[in-house]
Design a protein around this motif. Structure first.
Motif, PDB file in Angstrom:
ATOM      1  N   GLY A 122      13.093  33.308  52.777  1.00 12.59           N
ATOM      2  CA  GLY A 122      14.315  33.119  53.469  1.00 12.59           C
ATOM      3  C   GLY A 122      14.080  33.091  54.937  1.00 12.59           C
ATOM      4  O   GLY A 122      14.838  32.106  55.666  1.00 12.59           O
ATOM      5  N   ARG A 156      17.819  29.474  49.683  1.00 11.97           N
ATOM      6  CA  ARG A 156      17.972  30.770  49.583  1.00 11.97           C
ATOM      7  C   ARG A 156      18.961  31.322  50.497  1.00 11.97           C
ATOM      8  O   ARG A 156      19.374  32.427  50.844  1.00 11.97           O
ATOM      9  CB  ARG A 156      16.888  31.641  50.037  1.00 11.97           C
ATOM     10  N   THR A 159      18.648  34.513  44.123  1.00 10.96           N
ATOM     11  CA  THR A 159      19.605  33.534  45.172  1.00 10.96           C
ATOM     12  C   THR A 159      19.748  32.386  44.465  1.00 10.96           C
ATOM     13  O   THR A 159      20.695  31.411  45.083  1.00 10.96           O
ATOM     14  CB  THR A 159      18.993  33.616  46.342  1.00 10.96           C
TER      15      THR A 159
END
Lengths: 354, 354
Positions: A128, A151, A210
């Motif tokens: 991320g 994400r 996610t």
DNA sequence: CTGAAAGCGCTTACAG
DNA sequence: CTGAAAGCGCTTACAG
């Protein structure tokens, strides 16, 4: 007379000052050189070359001739400064080596190139932070951004979409353009196929936490399983990789299901490998299916049953939507979900009575 | 106090004219805004932010504070104009969906990003014209160009290399930088492996006619075969794809060899598939090997014997050489060929006595 | 160490 | 339809 000969002749006639200036610049001509050669104002050159019709035919012809003679090409950076348009778009992917990306990249690249845009691909490596960083790096130099399986949080995405056109692939965020597969169709067909083969219990091996599309598949699967009276458990989340699939085998065994649907083909392939290593017969002991129909799904033994997605079309649509937002295209890109097809191969089959 | 709260406070203090100007520009601050906020000249801002040390510590601190406060980011297009550097490099590939590309792309992308460069990937789809066109389109906006397995002529390549730094992957052209695998090592090992298994006749399934590396492999193979007293024929050229491998099976059979080395893994995989379809046992009837060790080589049954190349390293080196030519790096990139490893798997074996 | 100015190669209102 | 001018957001000699 050869082309070479022709150019030679014309070079000889080139006014010395223009020739010198061009040479000094490394051989690249500018609109000023053309202007001088054609006897017009630089602004007229700009118009003649980039807005056909805003200039008389005669002038346009003169300018074009001069441009050809000097082998002129616009300097994209110089163009970008006053217009604020770089004619570049970014495509953010989690993992370049995931074959799902191929089709998306190809579709996007071709569509972008056809519209005179350059596609920049950036990889976040499933991290991320890396993704956020790459986006910050990219954003100032692109006209639009395509996020494939990101994400990022919904908030961050909306925030990005306020600054530049953003298109999401495989994710839905309120108010942000997206390209989605028809999840229902494929999942129902797959669950139906397994039910028809006699399975009464199955597991969904879910992808990254996610992943919007993983959650969506799960929802639809729950619904389909309920209708067909099949027991369904979720296993995961796992990394969407071969390794992620391998690691999940134990939990699949523990769940005592006879069929597994993995979030994607990579995970399904990993699970087939792990099963084979553990002497679990596929599909006799365990049916395994995936999503996407990536390169490799046909190669593994048994070949993988999967829900094929129209990846290339997804890439094309995504770019189309960016162009649309940029005001470049006449007709808006289609908006219905991309049809999805169940591809039955050897990795799924009847429940073994042995 | 939260970060949000802090920013809020500072925004309130921002001189109205600066705030208005930034807002009008869509929220993006320029060095002029910073200059005004910090009470220095724009040129000082430029120096402070891009040439640390050319400005007093005090001034630098003031400028940085102002830049942070305005969330300043350089406009890459504006920077590119006066410097002529776009901080972008191009990577030209024939086929994005060929898994050989993965490693190269990943290595190149990471190295480029680490140096503050953006990598643009363009695909020629195995067409020479498309390649030339894509290069023309790309060239003006990149600082350097990496050509992976190009179809261009030596002349065209040299000509490009005169305009911008060019690095070739898997090809050698006099005077142009290149990243090459150690062909000898891998080929000798592979031929030795087949000879040890008892093969006395084999075929080389060659790749595209314009492939430098295919020709090179053939040369080395000829030499190695001669030393080991093995008969060797060349079959091809063929497209470097699964389909290209499939199509060649008949000619391989006609040649009555017991082993085939394909130009790449994709072709080898195609040949295994075709052989399986034709009920030719691999490796009992026919040994098949490839090059690169791509994703998929392990999946096919039997798993593919191949000569592994260091693809990611090749991508890293290629970018390194461009950076070197651009004068950006301290230490020059290594220049010896990339080591290559024979990976023996199930698709090759002893000659069947049956 | 820092400021004032010119320039990078285009585009685009503004006049005429 | 075309010219003259200003501007896009930086960098970089040139002075001081």
């Amino acid at each position: 007379m050869t082309r070479w000969g022709l150019e030679e002749t014309m070079d000889d006639e080139l006014p010395a000052d223009i020739a010198a200036r061009i040479r000094k610049r490394g051989g690249t001509a500018t609109i000023y050189d053309i202007a001088e050669l054609a006897g017009v104002n630089p602004s007229t050159v700009s118009r003649a070359l980039s807005k056909p019709g805003r200039v008389s035919e005669k002038t346009e012809a003169k300018v074009r001739a001069a441009a050809d003679r000097l082998d002129f090409h616009f300097n994209p950076m110089a163009r970008a400064l006053p217009t604020g348009r770089s004619h570049t778009m970014g495509l953010m992917v989690a993992d370049i080596t995931n074959p799902v990306i191929f089709g998306i990249v190809r579709g996007a690249e071709q569509t972008a190139a056809a519209a005179g845009y350059t596609l920049v691909i950036a990889e976040s490596q499933e991290s991320g932070d890396a993704e956020d960083e790459a986006i910050s790096r990219l954003l100032p130099s692109v006209d639009g951004l395509i996020l494939a399986t990101t994400r990022l949080s919904n908030e961050r995405i909306s925030q990005l979409a306020e600054r530049k056109p953003v298109v999401l692939i495989n994710r839905l965020v309120e108010g942000v353009a997206g390209v989605l597969p028809d999840v229902e169709e494929g999942v129902r067909d797959l669950v139906g196929h397994l039910a028809d083969a006699g399975h009464t219990s199955m597991a969904y091996l879910s992808g990254p936490e996610t992943s919007w599309i993983s959650a969506r598949r799960w929802e639809v699967m729950l619904d389909a399983a309920e209708r067909r009276g099949i027991a369904l458990v979720e296993i995961g989340p796992q990394p969407p990789t071969i390794e992620g699939g391998r690691q999940a085998l134990r939990r699949v065994q523990a769940a005592r299901v006879t069929a597994v649907i993995a979030f994607n083909d990579l995970m399904a392939i990993g699970m087939i490998q792990a099963a084979t290593t553990a002497s679990i017969r596929v599909p006799d002991d365990l049916s395994i299916a995936g999503f996407d129909d990536i390169f490799g799904s046909e190669l593994i033994v048994p070949a993988l049953t999967t829900v094929r997605a129209q990846l290339q079309l997804a890439g094309e649509r995504a770019v189309g939507k960016i162009l649309e937002a940029l005001g470049g295209t006449a007709e808006p890109a289609a908006d219905e979900p991309l049809a999805t097809t169940l591809v039955v191969r050897g990795s799924t089959g009847a429940v073994s009575r042995g």
